[in-house]
Design an enzyme around this catalytic site. Structure first.
Site, PDB file in Angstrom:
ATOM      1  N   GLY A  37       0.776  -1.230   0.000  1.00 57.47           N
ATOM      2  CA  GLY A  37       0.000   0.000   0.000  1.00 57.47           C
ATOM      3  C   GLY A  37       0.811   1.284   0.000  1.00 57.47           C
ATOM      4  O   GLY A  37       2.025   1.284   0.063  1.00 57.47           O
ATOM      5  N   SER A  38       0.147   2.393  -0.124  1.00 59.76           N
ATOM      6  CA  SER A  38       0.697   3.731  -0.019  1.00 59.76           C
ATOM      7  C   SER A  38      -0.224   4.711  -0.719  1.00 59.76           C
ATOM      8  O   SER A  38      -1.383   4.793  -0.390  1.00 59.76           O
ATOM      9  CB  SER A  38       2.113   3.827  -0.569  1.00 59.76           C
ATOM     10  OG  SER A  38       2.660   5.058  -0.143  1.00 59.76           O
ATOM     11  N   ARG A  39       0.285   5.411  -1.780  1.00 58.69           N
ATOM     12  CA  ARG A  39      -0.515   6.476  -2.368  1.00 58.69           C
ATOM     13  C   ARG A  39      -0.246   6.586  -3.859  1.00 58.69           C
ATOM     14  O   ARG A  39       0.864   6.350  -4.327  1.00 58.69           O
ATOM     15  CB  ARG A  39      -0.155   7.816  -1.703  1.00 58.69           C
ATOM     16  CG  ARG A  39      -1.225   8.876  -1.853  1.00 58.69           C
ATOM     17  CD  ARG A  39      -0.851  10.114  -1.093  1.00 58.69           C
ATOM     18  NE  ARG A  39      -0.150  11.079  -1.920  1.00 58.69           N
ATOM     19  CZ  ARG A  39       0.659  12.023  -1.450  1.00 58.69           C
ATOM     20  NH1 ARG A  39       0.902  12.089  -0.170  1.00 58.69           N
ATOM     21  NH2 ARG A  39       1.233  12.869  -2.276  1.00 58.69           N
TER      22      ARG A  39
END
Length: 222
Positions: A188-190
């Site tokens: 995950g992240s952005r």
């Protein structure tokens, strides 16, 4: 549903380690303590289940539309603003950012069809994804796709405190199709999307997106 190839090694390694740990506990460490053996088994199954769900790829009916910009990732919309994009456009753009938690699907998809006009990878830090400097100091990639009408959309994968590896499958000059995978961020992240100022934004802060399905914006006609 299927599981992404990026998770094959991690899932296999995790499964073997947990299996070995449980066998060791059953035959040696806790051979006379069934409660401890049972507790370890439950914890192992939960841990393995969490790792497996990171790499799931659900079957979906993908959205298609020449003027529609589709969400490149599952997650929550955390930024909608007009800002200056300094790396490629060097002018004002509309930014939409989607935060991917460890529980989201981690596949990144092309939001539009076109030609990859620019690609660059930047090694960097692993600040939390919502940190103001994460978009310029964290590990990241930048991809610019140009539609057949000449409109360019910039995508930026940004690693976070948990995400420690960004994967990409595109290169400059490559034709890409809307909805196909262009990358993967492990754990995950952005993903930031930079759009023309006259693009119509179809989402709001806090909205939950589905990669390849949710229409986050509409491009102006040529």
């Amino acid at each position: 549903m299927r599981f992404h190839r990026e998770g094959n090694t991690i899932m296999l390694t995790t499964g073997l380690v947990l299996l070995a740990l449980n066998l060791l506990a059953y035959f040696y460490l806790f051979s006379d303590n069934p409660v401890a053996i049972g507790l370890l088994l439950v914890v192992s199954l939960i841990l393995f289940g969490l790792v497996v769900q990171f790499f799931r790829v659900p079957t979906r009916q993908l959205t298609q539309g020449e003027l529609q910009v589709i969400a490149p990732a599952d997650g929550k919309v955390v930024v909608i603003e007009e800002t200056t994009e300094h790396e490629y456009f060097k002018d004002r753009r509309r930014q939409v950012s989607i935060f991917m938690s460890p529980l989201n699907v981690h596949v990144n998809r092309n939001p539009i069809s076109g030609i990859v006009r620019y690609f660059k990878y930047f090694p960097g830090k692993y600040l939390v994804a919502w940190h103001p400097k994460s978009s310029t100091e964290n590990e990241r990639t930048t991809v610019v796709i140009q539609t057949k009408n000449g409109v360019e959309v910039l995508l930026r994968q940004i690693a976070g405190a948990v995400a420690r590896r960004i994967i990409w499958y595109v290169k400059e000059g490559q034709p890409v199709n809307q909805g196909e995978e262009f990358g993967f961020i492990k754990f995950g992240s952005r993903v930031d999307v930079f759009l023309p100022l006259d693009a119509k934004i179809n989402v709001n802060i806090g909205d939950v997106t589905r990669g390849g399905v949710t229409v986050i914006a509409e491009l102006p006609e040529a």
